[in-house]
Write an enzyme that holds these catalytic residues in place. Sequence first.
Site, PDB file in Angstrom:
ATOM      1  N   ASN A   1      36.836  41.525  31.874  1.00 17.09           N
ATOM      2  CA  ASN A   1      36.446  42.902  31.601  1.00 17.09           C
ATOM      3  C   ASN A   1      36.869  43.268  30.179  1.00 17.09           C
ATOM      4  OD1 ASN A   1      37.802  45.769  31.472  1.00 17.09           O
ATOM      5  ND2 ASN A   1      36.140  45.934  32.952  1.00 17.09           N
TER       6      ASN A   1
ATOM      7  N   TYR B   1      37.577  24.528  38.231  1.00 12.58           N
ATOM      8  CA  TYR B   1      37.001  25.876  38.137  1.00 12.58           C
ATOM      9  C   TYR B   1      35.480  25.873  37.926  1.00 12.58           C
ATOM     10  CZ  TYR B   1      41.941  27.077  37.235  1.00 12.58           C
ATOM     11  OH  TYR B   1      43.305  27.204  37.290  1.00 12.58           O
TER      12      TYR B   1
ATOM     13  N   LYS C   1      44.147  36.511  33.223  1.00 13.36           N
ATOM     14  CA  LYS C   1      42.695  36.381  33.367  1.00 13.36           C
ATOM     15  C   LYS C   1      42.064  37.765  33.402  1.00 13.36           C
ATOM     16  CE  LYS C   1      38.863  36.770  35.848  1.00 13.36           C
ATOM     17  NZ  LYS C   1      38.434  37.901  36.704  1.00 13.36           N
TER      18      LYS C   1
ATOM     19  N   GLY D   1      49.727  39.087  39.174  1.00 11.86           N
ATOM     20  CA  GLY D   1      49.615  39.176  40.625  1.00 11.86           C
ATOM     21  C   GLY D   1      48.307  38.647  41.159  1.00 11.86           C
TER      22      GLY D   1
ATOM     23  N   LYS E   1      42.601  20.614  33.376  1.00 14.07           N
ATOM     24  CA  LYS E   1      43.512  20.083  34.402  1.00 14.07           C
ATOM     25  C   LYS E   1      42.849  18.969  35.208  1.00 14.07           C
ATOM     26  CE  LYS E   1      45.431  24.744  34.880  1.00 14.07           C
ATOM     27  NZ  LYS E   1      44.324  25.714  34.861  1.00 14.07           N
TER      28      LYS E   1
ATOM     29  N   ARG F   1      40.035  45.373  29.660  1.00 11.80           N
ATOM     30  CA  ARG F   1      41.294  44.715  30.062  1.00 11.80           C
ATOM     31  C   ARG F   1      41.596  43.467  29.215  1.00 11.80           C
ATOM     32  NH1 ARG F   1      39.318  46.992  34.841  1.00 11.80           N
ATOM     33  NH2 ARG F   1      38.186  45.133  35.534  1.00 11.80           N
ATOM     34  N   ILE F   2      40.562  42.788  28.726  1.00 11.95           N
ATOM     35  CA  ILE F   2      40.792  41.657  27.812  1.00 11.95           C
ATOM     36  C   ILE F   2      41.530  42.182  26.574  1.00 11.95           C
ATOM     37  CG2 ILE F   2      39.637  40.060  26.196  1.00 11.95           C
ATOM     38  CD1 ILE F   2      37.483  39.622  28.344  1.00 11.95           C
ATOM     39  N   LYS F   3      41.090  43.334  26.072  1.00  9.21           N
ATOM     40  CA  LYS F   3      41.726  43.927  24.888  1.00  9.21           C
ATOM     41  C   LYS F   3      43.133  44.420  25.238  1.00  9.21           C
ATOM     42  CE  LYS F   3      37.504  45.230  22.493  1.00  9.21           C
ATOM     43  NZ  LYS F   3      36.483  46.258  22.321  1.00  9.21           N
TER      44      LYS F   3
ATOM     45  N   GLY G   1      43.161  33.304  31.118  1.00  7.49           N
ATOM     46  CA  GLY G   1      42.853  32.501  32.302  1.00  7.49           C
ATOM     47  C   GLY G   1      41.384  32.617  32.633  1.00  7.49           C
TER      48      GLY G   1
ATOM     49  N   GLN H   1      53.073  24.299  34.466  1.00  9.98           N
ATOM     50  CA  GLN H   1      52.379  25.565  34.688  1.00  9.98           C
ATOM     51  C   GLN H   1      52.550  25.951  36.152  1.00  9.98           C
ATOM     52  OE1 GLN H   1      47.858  27.020  35.040  1.00  9.98           O
ATOM     53  NE2 GLN H   1      48.270  26.231  33.002  1.00  9.98           N
TER      54      GLN H   1
HETATM   55  P1  NDP Z   1      46.061  36.995  36.991  1.00  9.27           P
HETATM   56  O1  NDP Z   1      47.451  37.299  37.449  1.00  9.27           O
HETATM   57  O2  NDP Z   1      45.814  36.692  35.592  1.00  9.27           O
HETATM   58  O3  NDP Z   1      45.198  38.257  37.451  1.00  9.27           O
HETATM   59  C1  NDP Z   1      43.830  38.328  37.341  1.00  9.27           C
HETATM   60  C2  NDP Z   1      43.338  39.577  38.050  1.00  9.27           C
HETATM   61  O4  NDP Z   1      43.911  40.744  37.455  1.00  9.27           O
HETATM   62  C3  NDP Z   1      41.850  39.721  37.982  1.00  9.27           C
HETATM   63  O5  NDP Z   1      41.408  40.298  39.206  1.00  9.27           O
HETATM   64  C4  NDP Z   1      41.646  40.726  36.839  1.00  9.27           C
HETATM   65  O6  NDP Z   1      40.450  41.446  37.004  1.00  9.27           O
HETATM   66  C5  NDP Z   1      42.856  41.599  36.976  1.00  9.27           C
HETATM   67  N1  NDP Z   1      43.346  42.142  35.693  1.00  9.27           N
HETATM   68  C6  NDP Z   1      43.373  41.514  34.499  1.00  9.27           C
HETATM   69  N2  NDP Z   1      43.908  42.312  33.550  1.00  9.27           N
HETATM   70  C7  NDP Z   1      44.223  43.476  34.164  1.00  9.27           C
HETATM   71  C8  NDP Z   1      44.797  44.691  33.698  1.00  9.27           C
HETATM   72  N3  NDP Z   1      45.141  44.863  32.434  1.00  9.27           N
HETATM   73  N4  NDP Z   1      44.966  45.693  34.603  1.00  9.27           N
HETATM   74  C9  NDP Z   1      44.588  45.526  35.890  1.00  9.27           C
HETATM   75  N5  NDP Z   1      44.066  44.402  36.395  1.00  9.27           N
HETATM   76  C10 NDP Z   1      43.872  43.370  35.535  1.00  9.27           C
HETATM   77  O7  NDP Z   1      45.523  35.882  37.999  1.00  9.27           O
HETATM   78  P2  NDP Z   1      44.927  34.433  37.973  1.00  9.27           P
HETATM   79  O8  NDP Z   1      45.109  33.894  39.337  1.00  9.27           O
HETATM   80  O9  NDP Z   1      43.546  34.444  37.426  1.00  9.27           O
HETATM   81  O10 NDP Z   1      45.888  33.594  37.000  1.00  9.27           O
HETATM   82  C11 NDP Z   1      45.683  33.502  35.604  1.00  9.27           C
HETATM   83  C12 NDP Z   1      45.127  32.137  35.208  1.00  9.27           C
HETATM   84  O11 NDP Z   1      46.071  31.117  35.488  1.00  9.27           O
HETATM   85  C13 NDP Z   1      43.885  31.693  35.989  1.00  9.27           C
HETATM   86  O12 NDP Z   1      42.731  32.382  35.613  1.00  9.27           O
HETATM   87  C14 NDP Z   1      43.902  30.218  35.705  1.00  9.27           C
HETATM   88  O13 NDP Z   1      43.405  29.978  34.410  1.00  9.27           O
HETATM   89  C15 NDP Z   1      45.396  29.923  35.822  1.00  9.27           C
HETATM   90  N6  NDP Z   1      45.797  29.510  37.188  1.00  9.27           N
HETATM   91  C16 NDP Z   1      46.324  28.261  37.358  1.00  9.27           C
HETATM   92  C17 NDP Z   1      46.686  27.798  38.606  1.00  9.27           C
HETATM   93  C18 NDP Z   1      47.241  26.431  38.771  1.00  9.27           C
HETATM   94  O14 NDP Z   1      47.306  25.942  39.902  1.00  9.27           O
HETATM   95  N7  NDP Z   1      47.678  25.772  37.712  1.00  9.27           N
HETATM   96  C19 NDP Z   1      46.522  28.642  39.811  1.00  9.27           C
HETATM   97  C20 NDP Z   1      46.033  29.963  39.511  1.00  9.27           C
HETATM   98  C21 NDP Z   1      45.693  30.364  38.260  1.00  9.27           C
HETATM   99  P3  NDP Z   1      39.321  41.621  35.828  1.00  9.27           P
HETATM  100  O15 NDP Z   1      38.823  40.258  35.462  1.00  9.27           O
HETATM  101  O16 NDP Z   1      38.296  42.444  36.492  1.00  9.27           O
HETATM  102  O17 NDP Z   1      40.005  42.322  34.681  1.00  9.27           O
END
Ligand code: NDP
Length: 324
Positions: free
Chosen positions: A274, A56, A271, A221, A85, A277-279, A23, A191
């Site tokens: 970092n 975005y 998403k 979350g 989108k 966390r990406i890995k 994400g 989605q």
């Molecule tokens: P996510 O549930 O993917 O959570 C992202 C958050 O979790 C960030 O703060 C990230 O921080 C943190 N995170 C990521 N990996 C870890 C981990 N392993 N441990 C702990 N924390 C972690 O939330 P999103 O709301 O971003 O949803 C995912 C994607 O879905 C969006 O990015 C977007 O592409 C899509 N989306 C679509 C919507 C729609 O209306 N269609 C609405 C919302 C989202 P960090 O980057 O620092 O790791």
Amino acid sequence: MNQIRSHSVQLNDGHSIPILGIGTSTPNQVPKSKVEKAIELAIDVGYRHIDSAYLYLNEEEIGRAIQKKINSGTVMRDDIFYTSKLWSTFLRPELVQTALEMSLKKLQLSYVDLYIIHFPTAFKPGEDLYPKDKQGKIISDTVDLCTTWEALEKCKDAGLTKSIGVSNFNHKQLEKILNKPGLKYKPVCNQVECHPYLNQSKMLEFCKSKDIVLVAYAALGSDPGKDWINKNNPALLEDPVLKAIAEKHGRTPAQVALRYQLQRGVVVLAKSFNEKRIKENFQVFDFQLTLEDMETLDGLNRNMRYFEAHEFSHHPNYPFLDGY
Ligand code: NDP
């Protein structure tokens, strides 16, 4: 399980979608340069599915990252599955192709793999992505979503997108498209927000019965730094039950939350910008939750949304009032 092994799921139009995607939506204060680096790294790690949107405001950076990885020989265009989108100010049928072309131009791509209606609520067209009246209320537009859908079908026929789908639709809105006289292509996906606190079991069953893939957003979350997030909700990754299952498997709560979706046949987005966390989020193909774990996670459901989109709740197409 076979789908998980191949890391992709077949769509109802013959294309396939990688079951785990990265994400890219971020709080406004996050510099856009971060997304470019994150996508380059994600491609190196093995992610092949990238989720973004016109809204975005990061498609230029993502396009640059993809281009760089193509130029360096890491991937070919065909290896990447890119979703964009259609935002709510472009739902009038005559605006749809222009909106997609604006995304493509920013991306420097000739097609996207998936183009989806971002939200079923049409807003007044114009430059302002959130057009508001003097009282600060979002200005709605009246558009028949079936006509928007027909315009998406034309974009697919024109080769600007491989597949078309929807996002944030409730089952009645999906049914309206599915029952449209003369429907040429079914939506390949819906989605929606989906995680153990909002497991969408009814929507998932509905989608499976129609051969539509459910794509989960906010599967971890989401991020309390985002303006739209309901900050009073508990943090999913702090849930003690989720943590206990993670500990039992020697995994992190995030990995369990992602694996939960994979084992339900849900395509999942995570998403992170970092490196660690990406890995970490990509290491979800080499362990398995038991049936009991799955049932325990199902039991966490409380129909709780992080994204309530209250600002649109006056709109006649606001999707979250119906049960599912
Ligand atoms: P996510 O549930 O993917 O959570 C992202 C958050 O979790 C960030 O703060 C990230 O921080 C943190 N995170 C990521 N990996 C870890 C981990 N392993 N441990 C702990 N924390 C972690 O939330 P999103 O709301 O971003 O949803 C995912 C994607 O879905 C969006 O990015 C977007 O592409 C899509 N989306 C679509 C919507 C729609 O209306 N269609 C609405 C919302 C989202 P960090 O980057 O620092 O790791």
